[in-house]
Design a protein around this motif. Structure first.
Motif, PDB file in Angstrom:
ATOM      1  N   TRP A  58       0.881  -1.262   0.066  1.00  0.00           N
ATOM      2  CA  TRP A  58      -0.122   0.020  -0.042  1.00  0.00           C
ATOM      3  C   TRP A  58       0.947   1.236  -0.047  1.00  0.00           C
ATOM      4  O   TRP A  58       1.751   1.342   0.936  1.00  0.00           O
ATOM      5  N   ILE A  59       0.648   1.975  -1.053  1.00  0.00           N
ATOM      6  CA  ILE A  59       1.636   3.294  -1.234  1.00  0.00           C
ATOM      7  C   ILE A  59       0.985   4.624  -0.888  1.00  0.00           C
ATOM      8  O   ILE A  59       0.047   4.764  -1.668  1.00  0.00           O
ATOM      9  N   GLN A  60       1.390   5.494  -0.291  1.00  0.00           N
ATOM     10  CA  GLN A  60       0.800   6.886  -0.016  1.00  0.00           C
ATOM     11  C   GLN A  60       1.692   7.629  -0.984  1.00  0.00           C
ATOM     12  O   GLN A  60       2.929   7.861  -0.618  1.00  0.00           O
ATOM     13  N   LEU A  61       1.188   8.299  -1.938  1.00  0.00           N
ATOM     14  CA  LEU A  61       1.901   9.233  -2.716  1.00  0.00           C
ATOM     15  C   LEU A  61       1.495  10.687  -2.467  1.00  0.00           C
ATOM     16  O   LEU A  61       0.519  10.935  -1.623  1.00  0.00           O
ATOM     17  N   HIS A  62       2.012  11.398  -3.266  1.00  0.00           N
ATOM     18  CA  HIS A  62       1.578  12.860  -3.005  1.00  0.00           C
ATOM     19  C   HIS A  62       1.607  13.722  -4.116  1.00  0.00           C
ATOM     20  O   HIS A  62       2.875  14.130  -4.759  1.00  0.00           O
ATOM     21  N   GLY A  63       0.423  13.889  -4.847  1.00  0.00           N
ATOM     22  CA  GLY A  63       0.181  14.905  -5.945  1.00  0.00           C
ATOM     23  C   GLY A  63       0.603  14.159  -7.375  1.00  0.00           C
ATOM     24  O   GLY A  63       0.121  14.538  -8.469  1.00  0.00           O
ATOM     25  N   GLU A  64       1.467  13.075  -7.433  1.00  0.00           N
ATOM     26  CA  GLU A  64       1.715  12.608  -8.585  1.00  0.00           C
ATOM     27  C   GLU A  64       1.903  11.063  -8.645  1.00  0.00           C
ATOM     28  O   GLU A  64       2.376  10.488  -7.642  1.00  0.00           O
ATOM     29  N   PRO A  65       1.536  10.323  -9.672  1.00  0.00           N
ATOM     30  CA  PRO A  65       1.521   8.916  -9.708  1.00  0.00           C
ATOM     31  C   PRO A  65       2.977   8.657  -9.442  1.00  0.00           C
ATOM     32  O   PRO A  65       4.155   9.242 -10.001  1.00  0.00           O
ATOM     33  N   ALA A  66       3.499   7.201  -9.374  1.00  0.00           N
ATOM     34  CA  ALA A  66       5.092   6.654  -9.060  1.00  0.00           C
ATOM     35  C   ALA A  66       4.982   5.457  -9.799  1.00  0.00           C
ATOM     36  O   ALA A  66       5.138   4.441  -9.513  1.00  0.00           O
ATOM     37  N   PRO A  67       4.808   5.508 -11.389  1.00  0.00           N
ATOM     38  CA  PRO A  67       4.667   4.133 -12.236  1.00  0.00           C
ATOM     39  C   PRO A  67       5.842   3.276 -11.903  1.00  0.00           C
ATOM     40  O   PRO A  67       6.011   2.179 -12.151  1.00  0.00           O
ATOM     41  N   GLU A  68       7.111   4.055 -12.191  1.00  0.00           N
ATOM     42  CA  GLU A  68       8.481   3.265 -11.970  1.00  0.00           C
ATOM     43  C   GLU A  68       8.578   2.551 -10.545  1.00  0.00           C
ATOM     44  O   GLU A  68       8.821   1.335 -10.633  1.00  0.00           O
ATOM     45  N   LEU A  69       8.069   3.025  -9.387  1.00  0.00           N
ATOM     46  CA  LEU A  69       8.100   2.369  -8.167  1.00  0.00           C
ATOM     47  C   LEU A  69       7.083   1.239  -8.181  1.00  0.00           C
ATOM     48  O   LEU A  69       7.471   0.073  -7.685  1.00  0.00           O
ATOM     49  N   LEU A  78      -3.387   8.382  -3.937  1.00  0.00           N
ATOM     50  CA  LEU A  78      -2.985   9.803  -4.342  1.00  0.00           C
ATOM     51  C   LEU A  78      -3.946  10.641  -3.617  1.00  0.00           C
ATOM     52  O   LEU A  78      -4.915  11.174  -4.352  1.00  0.00           O
ATOM     53  N   PRO A  79      -3.727  11.220  -2.289  1.00  0.00           N
ATOM     54  CA  PRO A  79      -4.527  11.935  -1.924  1.00  0.00           C
ATOM     55  C   PRO A  79      -4.694  13.438  -2.463  1.00  0.00           C
ATOM     56  O   PRO A  79      -5.642  14.424  -2.046  1.00  0.00           O
ATOM     57  N   TYR A  80      -3.425  13.800  -2.913  1.00  0.00           N
ATOM     58  CA  TYR A  80      -3.439  15.229  -3.375  1.00  0.00           C
ATOM     59  C   TYR A  80      -3.368  15.416  -4.757  1.00  0.00           C
ATOM     60  O   TYR A  80      -3.078  14.302  -5.482  1.00  0.00           O
ATOM     61  N   ARG A  81      -3.874  16.602  -5.418  1.00  0.00           N
ATOM     62  CA  ARG A  81      -3.739  16.757  -6.646  1.00  0.00           C
ATOM     63  C   ARG A  81      -3.312  18.120  -6.927  1.00  0.00           C
ATOM     64  O   ARG A  81      -3.778  19.009  -6.354  1.00  0.00           O
ATOM     65  N   HIS A  82      -2.602  18.243  -7.998  1.00  0.00           N
ATOM     66  CA  HIS A  82      -1.762  19.450  -8.226  1.00  0.00           C
ATOM     67  C   HIS A  82      -2.409  20.038  -9.478  1.00  0.00           C
ATOM     68  O   HIS A  82      -2.751  19.414 -10.339  1.00  0.00           O
TER      69      HIS A  82
END
Length: 272
Positions: free
Chosen positions: A142-153, A169-173
């Motif tokens: 389960w990954i918590q991101l910030h603003g942008e996806p992390a497809p490589e991870l 992805l709780p934040y959206r820029h």
């Protein structure tokens, strides 16, 4: 360091937070601050995290990867509004936790938890290197991101055998105004500014993405590798600048906005 190390220098502030404080520090050094916020708006979308949080409260995960302290903290606050905070904290305590950045480590300390894996320098690249030695076969992540996806991870974890990878992805820029981007491009082209202070990697990406859209990437590189100092608040932001071909980046040892301004002052004093 002299009291007027930035005398005659025009310093662009690309951030959107603490711009008044940064402006005061620049002015005390004799410089002229110019606020050109490249951050855009950052919106916490509670509706987008409700279902993932409820699922996490029910099922948990074998591994939890937290990438920002603010994002992790706001997820816990959101779980409280949903009435499932106790369950979410319990699931976190059962999972193996990987954390990026000192703010994330501080967040974990506040809730009496510790990461079993953490980065060396605050970057996602460093965290991914640490995770390469982990056997994720059959694991739920389960990954918590910030603003942008992390497809490589996500791809790396899948390649390492993870049975399930879920990103939240709780934040959206929201991008900055085109007028702001046009203004900073014009100033860089004219040579009418001496330095640009970047406080997040997102600001760097918005500027260079606009440069690609307008055919101005070489202009940006020439400016930052020439007369204009590119300053980054920390290693993550510096890494973003270097990824776009900026070879000279001013980075303070301490990841603070005030320290970044002081480092710029030192650079000019060393030259002059």
């Amino acid at each position: 360091m002299g009291a007027e190390a930035l005398k005659g220098k025009r310093i662009v502030i690309a951030g959107s937070q603490k711009t008044n404080e940064m402006s005061v520090i620049i002015e005390k050094q004799g410089g002229t601050p110019i606020v050109r916020s490249l951050q855009g708006l950052t919106i916490f979308e509670e509706a987008q995290v409700a279902d993932p949080l409820r699922r996490f409260a029910r099922e948990g995960a074998d591994w939890v990867i937290l990438t920002t302290g603010l994002g992790a903290d706001n997820l816990i606050k959101a779980s409280e509004k949903l009435g499932i905070q106790k369950e979410v904290l319990h699931r976190l305590s059962q999972a193996s936790i990987a954390a990026r950045g000192y703010k994330t480590t501080a967040f974990l300390k506040r809730i009496d938890l510790r990461a079993v894996v953490s980065d060396d320098d605050g970057t996602m690249g460093s965290l991914m290197e640490k995770l390469e030695s982990i056997d994720f076969a059959g694991q739920r992540i389960w990954i918590q991101l910030h603003g942008e996806p992390a497809p490589e991870l996500e791809q790396r974890l899948t390649e390492q055998g993870a049975a399930q990878v879920q990103s939240v992805l709780p934040y959206r820029h929201i991008p900055p105004e085109r007028e702001t981007l046009d203004a900073i491009l014009s100033q860089l082209a004219e040579g009418s500014v001496d330095a640009v202070c970047f406080t997040t990697a997102v600001q760097v990406r918005y500027l260079f993405s606009y440069g690609m859209e307008t055919g101005s990437v070489e202009l940006l590189r020439a400016a930052f590798n020439g007369p204009v100092l590119a300053a980054a608040v920390g290693k993550v932001t510096a890494e973003a600048l270097r990824s776009y071909g900026v070879e000279r980046v001013v980075v303070p040892d301490i990841e603070r906005m005030g320290a970044m301004i002081i480092e710029i002052s030192r650079c000019y004093e060393a030259v002059e």
